[in-house]
Structure formats: C-alpha cells, structure tokens
Design an enzyme around this catalytic site. Sequence first.
Site, short mmCIF file in Angstrom:
data_model
loop_
_atom_site.label_atom_id
_atom_site.label_comp_id
_atom_site.label_asym_id
_atom_site.label_seq_id
_atom_site.Cartn_x
_atom_site.Cartn_y
_atom_site.Cartn_z
N LEU A 146 -14.11 -4.94 -29.19
CA LEU A 146 -14.23 -4.43 -27.81
C LEU A 146 -13.01 -4.78 -26.97
CD1 LEU A 146 -17.99 -5.02 -26.88
CD2 LEU A 146 -16.92 -3.00 -27.89
N HIS A 206 0.84 -1.20 0.00
CA HIS A 206 0.00 0.00 0.00
C HIS A 206 0.88 1.25 0.00
CE1 HIS A 206 -3.88 -2.08 1.64
NE2 HIS A 206 -3.39 -2.65 0.56
N GLU A 231 1.12 3.76 1.96
CA GLU A 231 1.78 4.10 3.22
C GLU A 231 3.04 3.27 3.43
OE1 GLU A 231 -2.74 4.12 4.22
OE2 GLU A 231 -1.39 3.31 2.68
N ARG A 239 -9.83 2.91 -22.44
CA ARG A 239 -10.42 1.57 -22.32
C ARG A 239 -9.55 0.69 -21.42
NH1 ARG A 239 -11.94 -0.97 -28.21
NH2 ARG A 239 -13.95 0.06 -28.58
N GLY A 284 -24.27 2.38 -29.09
CA GLY A 284 -25.17 3.32 -29.73
C GLY A 284 -25.96 4.20 -28.80
N PRO A 285 -26.78 5.09 -29.39
CA PRO A 285 -27.51 6.08 -28.60
C PRO A 285 -28.61 5.49 -27.72
CG PRO A 285 -28.12 6.20 -30.92
CD PRO A 285 -26.95 5.29 -30.84
N GLY A 293 -28.73 6.18 -23.82
CA GLY A 293 -29.89 6.86 -23.25
C GLY A 293 -30.45 6.14 -22.05
N LEU A 335 -28.72 2.51 -26.00
CA LEU A 335 -28.17 2.01 -24.74
C LEU A 335 -27.64 3.15 -23.88
CD1 LEU A 335 -27.47 -0.46 -23.04
CD2 LEU A 335 -25.28 -0.59 -24.24
#
Length: 374
Positions: free
Chosen positions: A208, A55, A57, A188, A302-303, A307, A305
């Site tokens: 993807l 970590h 610290e 991504r 797309g638009p 939205g 999904l």
Amino acid sequence: METPEQDAAHMARAIELAGRGHGTTSPNPVVGCVVLDAAGQVAGEGFHAYAGGPHAEIVALAQAGERARGGTAYVTLEPCDHTGRTGPCSRALLDAGIARVVIAVADPNPEAAGGAARLRAHGVPVTNGVLAGAAERGNEEWLTYARLGRSHVTWKFAATLDGRSAAEDGTSQWITSPEARADVHRMRAAADAIVAGIGTVLADDPSLTARAPGAGRDEGDGPARDGRTPLRVVIDTEGRTPQHARVLDDRAPTLVAVADDARTGLKADLLRLPRHEDGLDLRALLRELAAREVVGAFLEGGPTLAGSFVGQGLADRVLAYVAPALLGSGSAALGAAGVGTIGEIHRLTFDDFSLIGPDLRLIARPVHPLGREQ
C-alpha cells in the site's frame, strides 16, 4: 472592464494553473490566479504549489509587479482573509492596487473566508461564480474536506471488460498492464492516505505504498512526492492484521482501524471506531482521518469494502481501469452496495476516458453536487 467571455477564458487559465498543485498542497486547496494589467493584458500568473508556500495570488502579483495596479485578478477560490502560515491574500490584492477581482468558488472555511467582503468594503468590485463547476471539480478533494469535515474518497479498481476483478481461484495479478499499474501509483501518490480492508491484507499482503517515478517494483518503494508518503490505513474490525504484514513495515506510516470493543494484541497505531452493521462506522473513520489532515483518501481492496463505501454514499470519485480481457467467472469489482431494485441504482457521470497502454481508464463521479452528501 472585461466581457463575460473574457472572464471565462481567464478563469479557465486560472483553473489550469491550479491543477499544477494537485497532490502537493494538502491540507490546503489547489488555487490558481491570473492577473491582468489595466489594459487587459496578462501581467502575472501563479498557483499554490505546496502547503506553507506562497498562495497563488501572491505568486501572480509578484510576477505582475506594478502592472497589477488598476488591473483585474482571477482566482479559482475566494482570496483568504486571515493570517495563517502566510498573510491574507485579500490585503495583498488591495495593497497591489487591483481594481477588480473575479472568483470561481467561495471559500467554505469560516477561518479563511471573508476576502470578497473585505475587497468590496474597500471599493473593489467582485464577481463571483465564474466557471464555478469546473473550479469545484479541480478542487473536489479539499471542498469535500472543508464542507463536510471528512476525507474525500477515490475508489479505484481494475477489472476485465466483463467486470471481473479476480479469477475464480482468486488470482488477480495482473489484470491490467504495467502502464496502468504505473498510472495507479501516480494517482496514489496524489492522495494523503491509501485505504484497504483486512481481506486484501490477508489475501495479497500488499505494501500500500506509492512507487516513486522510475522505481522498478510494482508495489512501491519509498516516498512518492516531495519526500511525503501517503498514510496507509487498514480497516480491520477485529484487529487481525498479521504482525509481519508488509503494511506494517517502516516504509510508510500505518493506521489500523479496529472496533472500539475489539480484543487484539496487534502492536500498531490503532484507531478505535464504533461498529456499524457488519463492519466499522466509515463516516467516523473519514472524520478521524480528516482530523489528521487527510484531505484525499485512495480506496483500494476488495468488493465488500467497496460496496460499503458506495452503499453509504462515501465514494466521491470512481477510478476504473478496464482491461480488454474476459474472465467469464470470478469476483466482481463491487459487492453489495445497498441496491435492491433498479430504482435504487447508484448513478454516476463520466468525467474522463483515457487509454493507458492497452487499458481504458474511466473517471466517474456521483451525480449529487461535489462535496455534499446525498
């Protein structure tokens, strides 16, 4: 004792350090730490670099050595007080002889919280909330994940100056420049999952994936960071993804979300979810992804999904690439998002403006507090 101005300056440095771990610490948070010696001079710095690693610290204390005794530690997130892959940082700070601890954000994870209380119980003064807003913004994915039990969502889109994401005939490659597309792959690669809808899969057959630096293909080729490949998620209510689709190849793991009553012969890793209005229950999707340690999800597609995510208050960050070009007709970047009148508009705040090649990259967030539902 340091002044408030000095506290702010040292915490700003700790936040800067924390940012170096972005994209490699999941499912852990990004954390930075600065340790001063008893004279107020910087003795050690550190950040959490990868899950399972030391970590912030611990790294800073190791660099400081004996100079940490009687000094001050600045930490962007409350030191943990439990033993997981590593030991409790609260105990390490006490063992090092730290005399004061300054914290930006309290840890919302009940399993790890309690470090501040332990420090105070041992007589170490603790100051909370220094540069909390800036620290939260730098750690927003994990805070959403920890506070809400769901994945944080970044919605990305590319559009012309007049807001079109595709021409009238449906073509969209390429609205933005190679430089912008390379930047998208970098963004991504910092996510745990890349999400798209069945419409995008059927129209574009995307991979993807996140392209590794130096790769030549626009759609990605292999692991993008430290051998880790983001999970691909297809939102496909009826299970219509073609078996030959590139998103089902072996370059990255893929999860296909379908309705719990969908009748499909698709051979893939299926996640069955309840139906919601015209699609799937997106909150249930994000909870299931969180259970798979998906802290940050990168929403493409797309638009329609987009939205749905925006309309349900599930787009935590908007990443827009705007090209200096005009179409005049064609698809808008965002579909119906639950706005019937101007009073219902989704208000955002801009966080960043950057030129990426010839294109403008904008980053905006909803005006409601980070990591909390509206």
